[in-house]
Design a protein around this motif. Sequence first.
Motif, PDB file in Angstrom:
ATOM      1  N   HIS A 219     -70.778  54.950 -59.101  1.00 31.37           N
ATOM      2  CA  HIS A 219     -71.766  55.084 -60.371  1.00 31.37           C
ATOM      3  C   HIS A 219     -71.918  56.451 -60.703  1.00 31.37           C
ATOM      4  O   HIS A 219     -72.577  56.992 -61.645  1.00 31.37           O
ATOM      5  CB  HIS A 219     -73.029  54.343 -59.951  1.00 31.37           C
ATOM      6  N   SER A 220     -71.745  57.413 -59.868  1.00 35.00           N
ATOM      7  CA  SER A 220     -71.993  58.815 -59.936  1.00 35.00           C
ATOM      8  C   SER A 220     -71.880  59.415 -61.552  1.00 35.00           C
ATOM      9  O   SER A 220     -70.825  59.377 -61.935  1.00 35.00           O
ATOM     10  CB  SER A 220     -71.439  59.846 -58.909  1.00 35.00           C
ATOM     11  N   GLY A 221     -72.873  59.902 -62.062  1.00 39.99           N
ATOM     12  CA  GLY A 221     -72.897  60.402 -63.456  1.00 39.99           C
ATOM     13  C   GLY A 221     -73.127  59.273 -64.681  1.00 39.99           C
ATOM     14  O   GLY A 221     -72.985  59.589 -65.827  1.00 39.99           O
TER      15      GLY A 221
ATOM     16  N   LEU B 195     -74.177  62.382 -57.546  1.00 43.29           N
ATOM     17  CA  LEU B 195     -73.909  62.429 -56.060  1.00 43.29           C
ATOM     18  C   LEU B 195     -72.787  63.279 -55.779  1.00 43.29           C
ATOM     19  O   LEU B 195     -71.741  63.155 -56.108  1.00 43.29           O
ATOM     20  CB  LEU B 195     -73.716  60.979 -55.624  1.00 43.29           C
ATOM     21  N   GLU B 196     -73.021  64.026 -54.726  1.00 39.57           N
ATOM     22  CA  GLU B 196     -72.200  64.933 -53.911  1.00 39.57           C
ATOM     23  C   GLU B 196     -72.382  64.604 -52.513  1.00 39.57           C
ATOM     24  O   GLU B 196     -73.187  64.827 -51.737  1.00 39.57           O
ATOM     25  CB  GLU B 196     -72.334  66.319 -54.157  1.00 39.57           C
ATOM     26  N   ASN B 197     -71.181  63.827 -51.887  1.00 37.84           N
ATOM     27  CA  ASN B 197     -70.842  63.654 -50.630  1.00 37.84           C
ATOM     28  C   ASN B 197     -72.024  62.391 -50.135  1.00 37.84           C
ATOM     29  O   ASN B 197     -72.283  62.403 -49.148  1.00 37.84           O
ATOM     30  CB  ASN B 197     -70.824  64.782 -49.581  1.00 37.84           C
ATOM     31  N   ILE B 198     -72.344  61.798 -51.071  1.00 36.94           N
ATOM     32  CA  ILE B 198     -73.344  60.720 -50.860  1.00 36.94           C
ATOM     33  C   ILE B 198     -72.773  59.576 -51.476  1.00 36.94           C
ATOM     34  O   ILE B 198     -72.301  59.136 -52.494  1.00 36.94           O
ATOM     35  CB  ILE B 198     -74.644  60.804 -51.723  1.00 36.94           C
ATOM     36  N   ALA B 199     -72.728  58.513 -50.268  1.00 39.65           N
ATOM     37  CA  ALA B 199     -72.087  57.079 -50.579  1.00 39.65           C
ATOM     38  C   ALA B 199     -72.995  56.075 -51.486  1.00 39.65           C
ATOM     39  O   ALA B 199     -72.677  55.528 -52.250  1.00 39.65           O
ATOM     40  CB  ALA B 199     -71.728  56.358 -49.196  1.00 39.65           C
ATOM     41  N   PHE B 200     -74.366  56.202 -51.260  1.00 38.97           N
ATOM     42  CA  PHE B 200     -75.309  55.416 -52.206  1.00 38.97           C
ATOM     43  C   PHE B 200     -76.670  56.072 -51.558  1.00 38.97           C
ATOM     44  O   PHE B 200     -77.144  56.662 -50.561  1.00 38.97           O
ATOM     45  CB  PHE B 200     -75.112  53.906 -51.828  1.00 38.97           C
TER      46      PHE B 200
END
Length: 160
Positions: free
Chosen positions: A90-92, A12-17
Amino acid sequence: MVLLLLSIKAELENIAFLEPSDGFDYFFRVKCTSCNEQHPKLVSLNRAEEFEVSGSKGNTAHFVWRCSLCKRGSSAKFDPSKTLSYTEEHSGQLAPFLKIECRGLEFTSFEPRGSWTCHGTTGTVFKDVDLVENDMWTDYDEKVGLPVSVSEFDSEWRRA
């Protein structure tokens, strides 16, 4: 009865959820646990739709299926707990997403078809996000002048 846990992973890039939009159809590959025959097409489940399970006393399920090879009847029902959001923390990494109670079948893969909703880190909401096309979604958050994206989507089934 088997309880399966679907975990998802994305960058996620600049995404909160990231979460499924209302009325989301989940697309899975399914196999019979009796004869191990895999259904050749994707099947879809929706939390809002329930079907009567044949041979039961009024039981319902979100998916009812009869294997074309062994003719065994099977069913699947979403765990009543809410689908979890995939957050920037959780990104990645793989993170729990949803649970499904399965009888006579197992899901083997998940396709992120359908309409997703992304919430930018600034609060900007991006609707109708398509994660199937090129395994990536990109846009631009005009509030802060930054690109936003979801990429490298993956999923994994485990017994819960």
